[in-house]
Design an enzyme around this catalytic site. Sequence first.
Site, PDB file in Angstrom:
ATOM      1  N   PRO A 206      39.831 -12.228  -3.277  1.00  0.00           N
ATOM      2  CA  PRO A 206      40.995 -12.241  -4.174  1.00  0.00           C
ATOM      3  C   PRO A 206      40.716 -13.030  -5.441  1.00  0.00           C
ATOM      4  O   PRO A 206      40.075 -14.077  -5.402  1.00  0.00           O
ATOM      5  CB  PRO A 206      42.082 -12.910  -3.335  1.00  0.00           C
ATOM      6  CG  PRO A 206      41.689 -12.615  -1.930  1.00  0.00           C
ATOM      7  CD  PRO A 206      40.196 -12.638  -1.917  1.00  0.00           C
ATOM      8  N   CYS A 207      41.199 -12.528  -6.563  1.00  0.00           N
ATOM      9  CA  CYS A 207      40.774 -13.102  -7.839  1.00  0.00           C
ATOM     10  C   CYS A 207      41.930 -13.318  -8.807  1.00  0.00           C
ATOM     11  O   CYS A 207      41.736 -13.311 -10.011  1.00  0.00           O
ATOM     12  CB  CYS A 207      39.747 -12.172  -8.469  1.00  0.00           C
ATOM     13  SG  CYS A 207      40.265 -10.439  -8.423  1.00  0.00           S
ATOM     14  N   GLN A 208      43.160 -13.490  -8.304  1.00  0.00           N
ATOM     15  CA  GLN A 208      44.306 -13.664  -9.197  1.00  0.00           C
ATOM     16  C   GLN A 208      44.137 -14.853 -10.139  1.00  0.00           C
ATOM     17  O   GLN A 208      44.618 -14.836 -11.264  1.00  0.00           O
ATOM     18  CB  GLN A 208      45.593 -13.846  -8.385  1.00  0.00           C
ATOM     19  CG  GLN A 208      46.096 -12.557  -7.774  1.00  0.00           C
ATOM     20  CD  GLN A 208      45.502 -12.304  -6.408  1.00  0.00           C
ATOM     21  OE1 GLN A 208      44.397 -12.731  -6.106  1.00  0.00           O
ATOM     22  NE2 GLN A 208      46.230 -11.584  -5.556  1.00  0.00           N
ATOM     23  N   SER A 211      42.075 -13.473 -12.993  1.00  0.00           N
ATOM     24  CA  SER A 211      42.319 -12.112 -13.446  1.00  0.00           C
ATOM     25  C   SER A 211      42.828 -12.100 -14.878  1.00  0.00           C
ATOM     26  O   SER A 211      43.560 -12.979 -15.299  1.00  0.00           O
ATOM     27  CB  SER A 211      43.358 -11.455 -12.531  1.00  0.00           C
ATOM     28  OG  SER A 211      43.810 -10.251 -13.083  1.00  0.00           O
ATOM     29  N   ASN A 245      35.108  -7.326  -8.047  1.00  0.00           N
ATOM     30  CA  ASN A 245      35.969  -8.283  -8.711  1.00  0.00           C
ATOM     31  C   ASN A 245      36.557  -7.703  -9.985  1.00  0.00           C
ATOM     32  O   ASN A 245      36.114  -6.653 -10.460  1.00  0.00           O
ATOM     33  CB  ASN A 245      35.196  -9.567  -9.039  1.00  0.00           C
ATOM     34  CG  ASN A 245      35.810 -10.772  -8.366  1.00  0.00           C
ATOM     35  OD1 ASN A 245      36.974 -11.055  -8.580  1.00  0.00           O
ATOM     36  ND2 ASN A 245      35.033 -11.475  -7.553  1.00  0.00           N
TER      37      ASN A 245
END
Length: 737
Positions: A206-208, A211, A245
Site C-alpha cells: 500500500p502506498c497512500q 501517492s 506501486n
Amino acid sequence: MATINFYLDKSDKKGFAPIHLRINCNSEQVKISTGEKIKPEDFDKETQLVKEKSVRVAEINHYLNYLKERADELFNNTYKNSYSNKEIKSKLTDFVNAYKEDHNVNIIREKVSLYGKPFTFVDLFAGAGGFSEGFIQAEHNNKFFDFLVANDINENSELTHVVRYNHQLGLDADFLCQDITEPDFLDNLISKTKGKKVDVVCGGPPCQSFSLAGKRKKFDKKDDLFSHYLEVIKVLQPKYFIMENVKGILTKEKGKIKELILKEINSIVDIKEIPTLTSFIKSLKKSNIDNDFLLDCLIKRIEIEQFTDTKAEEAKETYIKTIDSKFKKLTPKIADYKKSKTDERISTIRHGFNLLVRNKEWEKLKRDIIREKDFCNIDNDYFVDSFTQFLTDIDSNEVINKIEVAFGKLNVAKDFKKSCNDIIQALKIYVLNIDNCLTLIRDYCNKKQSSQLDKIINDIRLYRIEAPFVANSSNYGVPQNRERVLFIGCRKDQKFISEIPATVTEEEKVSVFEALYDLDFIGNNEEVHHYHLVDISKQYNGTAKKMKSLLKTRSIDGKPLKTNGKTFADWSKKGRLNGRFTKAKKPFYVKSTEALNNNEKVFDVLHNHKTSNQGEDVIKRLDIILKEGDYKKAKTKLDKCGLSTNKRNYNVLKPEKQSPTVMTIADDYIHYNSPRALTVREMARLQSFDDSFVFQGKRSTGGNNRKTELPQYTLVGNAVPPLLARAVAMEILKNIK
C-alpha cells in the site's frame, strides 16, 4: 399482479417433502422445484419458511427468501415489461441449478488435475486478487502458475479470495490474514506454502502515504512496507518478484525513495557468495593496516545477511557490543573518572549504545506507536509534531547522529581522534545496506583490487534490476489509463526481464464503450441480476453507427482479430481463465464470512450491478456535467442552477476513449450515457475483472470505517488490473527456467 408462494409436495419414503415454488399470474401458473426437502411438520405455511427448530434452518430460509425476491423482481421491478412462462421458469431454474450444483460442496474441493509444467507464486498485499487473477489466467507453451498463498490484513480480502479460488475454482490456495510487519509473519507464510518452493512473489505494498493522489505523511504505517516485502524476498528467494506501486514513487523526495528501493533490491545477496566477499575484505587488511577495525566491522555487517530472525538479532547485538567494548577501552584515555560518570556527552554515547543494542524492542515499539497514531488519525493537529519527533529520535540513524554530535563536543586529543572517528564510522556501517557497504569497500581498493571487487559484486547480488518499469494498463487490453510502476527483480540464474511488452498499439486500445455498453440497462437506485439485451440502434439513434464501430473482436489480451475473436464485453462474460478451470462452479455472493459458513449464498447470473440512490439534485448536477462533458466547464452553469458542490472532481467517461485511473470512490465518475455513478461491476470491467469474479461483503462504507473495512468499491479501485498482471505472468512464463 403475481402471487408467489411455496408449497410442499408429497413426502417420500423417509418422510421428507420437496419444497416447490409456485407463481400465479393472470390465470397462468408456473411451478419450480427448489431442490430442497424437509419434514412437513417443520414448514410454517403462514410465514412460508422453515421453522426455527429445523436442521439447516438459516441456510434453507435464506435460499427460499432469495428465490422469492428474484421471482418478485421478474414481475415488479424489471427492465423488461413482461416474460413468458417459459422465460420465467428458465431464469428461476438457473438460480435453482446453481444452488443444487454448489450444495454440500466442501469449502476446498479436490484440486483440479494439473497439466503441463506448474510454477508456483505467492501474492502479497493481495486485496481483491488482481495479481492472482492475472497469474492463473496465464499459460505459455504448456506452462502455467500454481497459486500457493495470498496475504492481506483485511477480512473481506480473505472472504473474496476464499469464495473465488477455493469454493468457485476449487484450488487449494491458502490465505494468510496478517500484517506483514508482525514478527511471526514469515514463519506463518512459509508454513502455508506447505514445503513447496516459491518461484514468483508478486504484490503491491500500500502506498497512500506517497501517492500522487494522496497527502504525504511522516511515519505512516504504510510508508515502510516495501522493506518488509523485501524481507520476504530475502527469505523465499523466488526466481522472479514483482513489486507494483504508484507512479509517484519515482519522484518522491526527488527520486531518493526510488534509488533507496533499487539499492535495497541490490542488497539482497546470494548467501553462498558471502565467504568469497569476506575473504576479499580480509585480504584488503594487508594494504590498509590503519583501517583494520573498520574492515572487520564491514565483515561482521555483511555476515549478518546470512541470518534471519533470532540469529540476525544476535549478530546485530554482538556487532554493537564490539563497538561498545572499543569505546569502554577508549573512555579512560579521553575523560577522567568523574567526568566519565557525570558528563552528558559521555552518557549520550554510552546510552546510545544501549538503545542500539535494544533495537528490536524499539522497532516493535515504533511499529505499535505508528499503528495507534494511524488508528487515532493523528495528522494535521497539535499532536503530530510530538509524535513525529519521538519516532524520529528512537530511529537508529538518529541515535547514531546524536552519538556523533556528542563525540564532536568532547574536544578529544589529537592522538585519539581516529579511534573516535572509527567508532562513529563503525556505527554508520551498522545501518548501511549491502549495496552501500560494497561502495564503501571500494574506497579501500587499488585499481586491481577494484576489478576483483566488480566480479564479486556481480556474483553476490542475487537479483538483477536496472530500473523500474512504468506500465500503462491500457497497453495491455485494459480500458483504463492507469500508470503503475513495476519493480521486476530477476534472480541471477534466470533470464533478465526489464519491461513488459504491450499487447495492443495506441490505435488498438480498448474503449470505455466496449467495456460497458452491454451493462447499460440499469437506472437510478436499481440492482439487476440478469443480463439484458442492449439495442444500440434504439439507444443511440443518430450516433448508433459510430457507437457500433467502436466494438471490435479481440483476443483475450485485447489484440484485434479478424476471425475467432470476442468483444471485450463477451470475454468479460465468458471469462478469461485457461482450460484448467472447466469444472469451475457457478459464482455466488455472500455478505460475510458468517453467511458463508451458514451457506447463505446468492447465485445470480450477474453480480455487483447496483446503482446508488441519488437524489433529484444530484441527478440534475450530473446531467449538466455530462452534457458539458467536463466538470470545470460545467461549474458556471451549476452555480446558476444552484447545484454547485464542494466536490473536488468528477470524471466524465468518454465512450470512445479509455477511462482515467479507477479509484475507490464510484461518485468520482459519471457514466458516459446516463447521469449516474458507476456500479461495482462497471468499475470491475474497467479494471478487466471477469464478470464471474464476485466482490464480496459490503458494497461501500464511509467515515472512520474506511480504516478497518474494505468494501467492494475499495477492493476494485485498489486492485492491479488482471490483464496487466496477466501480461506480467506471460512474460515470466516465456523466460522462466
